[in-house]
Design a protein around this motif. Sequence first.
Motif, PDB file in Angstrom:
ATOM      1  N   ARG A  38      30.696  35.642  33.733  1.00  0.00           N
ATOM      2  CA  ARG A  38      30.177  35.167  35.019  1.00  0.00           C
ATOM      3  C   ARG A  38      29.122  36.127  35.523  1.00  0.00           C
ATOM      4  NH1 ARG A  38      33.861  31.704  37.490  1.00  0.00           N
ATOM      5  NH2 ARG A  38      35.903  31.547  36.495  1.00  0.00           N
ATOM      6  N   SER A  92      27.202  38.259  38.092  1.00  0.00           N
ATOM      7  CA  SER A  92      27.651  38.889  39.333  1.00  0.00           C
ATOM      8  C   SER A  92      26.712  40.032  39.668  1.00  0.00           C
ATOM      9  CB  SER A  92      29.086  39.394  39.136  1.00  0.00           C
ATOM     10  OG  SER A  92      29.509  40.144  40.243  1.00  0.00           O
ATOM     11  N   GLN A 144      30.123  39.751  34.526  1.00  0.00           N
ATOM     12  CA  GLN A 144      31.544  40.059  34.573  1.00  0.00           C
ATOM     13  C   GLN A 144      32.212  39.290  33.427  1.00  0.00           C
ATOM     14  OE1 GLN A 144      33.242  42.180  36.837  1.00  0.00           O
ATOM     15  NE2 GLN A 144      34.805  41.879  35.272  1.00  0.00           N
ATOM     16  N   SER A 167      38.576  43.205  39.575  1.00  0.00           N
ATOM     17  CA  SER A 167      37.394  42.354  39.366  1.00  0.00           C
ATOM     18  C   SER A 167      37.134  41.451  40.561  1.00  0.00           C
ATOM     19  CB  SER A 167      37.585  41.439  38.148  1.00  0.00           C
ATOM     20  OG  SER A 167      37.770  42.173  36.995  1.00  0.00           O
ATOM     21  N   GLN A 168      38.216  40.933  41.149  1.00  0.00           N
ATOM     22  CA  GLN A 168      38.059  39.901  42.174  1.00  0.00           C
ATOM     23  C   GLN A 168      38.096  40.429  43.601  1.00  0.00           C
ATOM     24  OE1 GLN A 168      40.938  36.811  41.422  1.00  0.00           O
ATOM     25  NE2 GLN A 168      40.119  36.333  39.411  1.00  0.00           N
ATOM     26  N   LYS A 169      38.707  41.588  43.821  1.00  0.00           N
ATOM     27  CA  LYS A 169      38.969  42.002  45.206  1.00  0.00           C
ATOM     28  C   LYS A 169      38.247  43.263  45.671  1.00  0.00           C
ATOM     29  CE  LYS A 169      43.523  39.896  45.751  1.00  0.00           C
ATOM     30  NZ  LYS A 169      44.939  40.159  46.098  1.00  0.00           N
ATOM     31  N   GLN A 208      31.277  45.288  41.638  1.00  0.00           N
ATOM     32  CA  GLN A 208      30.098  44.894  40.853  1.00  0.00           C
ATOM     33  C   GLN A 208      28.797  45.282  41.549  1.00  0.00           C
ATOM     34  OE1 GLN A 208      32.640  42.766  41.618  1.00  0.00           O
ATOM     35  NE2 GLN A 208      33.507  42.005  39.694  1.00  0.00           N
ATOM     36  N   ALA A 213      38.152  48.712  48.698  1.00  0.00           N
ATOM     37  CA  ALA A 213      36.784  48.194  48.847  1.00  0.00           C
ATOM     38  C   ALA A 213      35.978  49.053  49.820  1.00  0.00           C
ATOM     39  CB  ALA A 213      36.817  46.741  49.326  1.00  0.00           C
TER      40      ALA A 213
END
Lengths: 278, 278
Positions: B9, B11, B16, B62-64, B68, B262
């Motif tokens: 994907r 990103s 990713q 990867s998602q939270k 990236q 984050a």
Amino acid sequence: MSLKLIEKRRSFGGEQCKYTHYSEALKCEMTFSIYLPSNKEEKKIPLIWWLSGLTCTDDNFSQKSGFQRLAEKHQVAVMIPDTSPRGEHVPDDEGWDLGKGAGFYVNATQEPWAKNYHMYTYIVEELAAIAPTLVPHFSGEESIMGHSMGGHGALVIGMKNKARFKAISAFSPILSPSRIPWGLKAFSAYLGEDQASWKEWDASELIKEVGMPPILITQGTEDHFYPEQLDETYFLKNAQEKNHVVHYEKKEGYDHSYFFIATFLEDHFSFHMKYLKS
Amino acid sequence: MSLKLIEKRRSFGGEQCKYTHYSEALKCEMTFSIYLPSNKEEKKIPLIWWLSGLTCTDDNFSQKSGFQRLAEKHQVAVMIPDTSPRGEHVPDDEGWDLGKGAGFYVNATQEPWAKNYHMYTYIVEELAAIAPTLVPHFSGEESIMGHSMGGHGALVIGMKNKARFKAISAFSPILSPSRIPWGLKAFSAYLGEDQASWKEWDASELIKEVGMPPILITQGTEDHFYPEQLDETYFLKNAQEKNHVVHYEKKEGYDHSYFFIATFLEDHFSFHMKYLKS
């Protein structure tokens, strides 16, 4: 007022909060999330609404977009409703594109949906009354953005309330729900077979009116729902005929996911802030 | 080589990716994620390893985390292994803090774990051989970071391979696994009751050696696992006795979640890049 704070997490200096409450519009218990920036300088704080897509709750955008960095940077609050009524007594469908997680931000008129599926009134009236009570130093300025079904929702709600929302933006939105498979299924169920009643819930129809807020739309070229569900042709044609300010941009290689949203969210926040800090 | 790309994907300009492969070290099929920056200038690209905490897979970070954006900004690849062996034939425990999702980055010596639970060898040898084949223009420089159980893993792997990893950092890490409930349970099961064998897997013991990489640790004050599972006292005492460079910082009001990670990930990337671009 049954409003109950169930989560508060510090994030980028501000607070990511989650509330539950009983919704009169939806006749069920609902959950929503709201981000409050630190506002160390005690300035006036505007509010951006985010509407999520099919199958989502208020968590997807909170957890996967990284928006809190931008909301804190720009000192703006962000309100994130759920995508449908919830609860065991609420009617549902076997498909993931109708019923729970798929409210389509309309007020349903058909059975069995008419009792609960009033997401439009829930957001535009009920949550709109709650949000200002949660944002200290609220400036009164609002704008709206969303993704996919929520992009449709942002456009419809923003245009139906064009005096209230200073800007509208959407990632990979459903632009012509009356003409694509997801919309045909949902509108038939929620609104009935008389397609005249669909027009007030279709962005491509609403854009025919005058005086709309500025609009930004971002679409990935590798989105596997594009163009079937997300075709822009009819919407852009109608917008152009009315000389509306619509920025429609395609992004090479990007798909329908939050990896895509996270990448271009900074552009969307910058777009909104141009119109919110006036 | 059974390596198979199952997801890619775009990103933040890079890719990713997600791969599956059969692991000889773990005797099972495994999944990992890797981010490759765009590298438009075709420069040499270093590699940061991220190790996740209890119950996680390669997806959580990867998602939270929004990493990236930072990996693309700094033009660094990021490798994200899973947290344990996987599959129906792999032994498990009823608790979420032992067995699948809880490999603790050690090589187990006790039954029923000894056949599969070799996360240390998997990461340090097997994935380390694969990663350079996936990173075009790999500079050969590596560093390692992680969260909670993965913070323990980053410290242990980084210090046991101190010539290889240029920097180590951790969010809310388990610093003294031999002294806290999670670690006592996992080490007893994986390594047996002889606590002498635990020392090589305990960051507070490894830090007694000389010549360690620079270390950054960030801990939230509202973390409900702190200090019970995450006490820093013994680790910092031992680090100070050896005059190691350990930056240990507490962040007021932050919890154990990805909202915390984050928020401060940009500081960690900046820390690593100081030592990777040399």
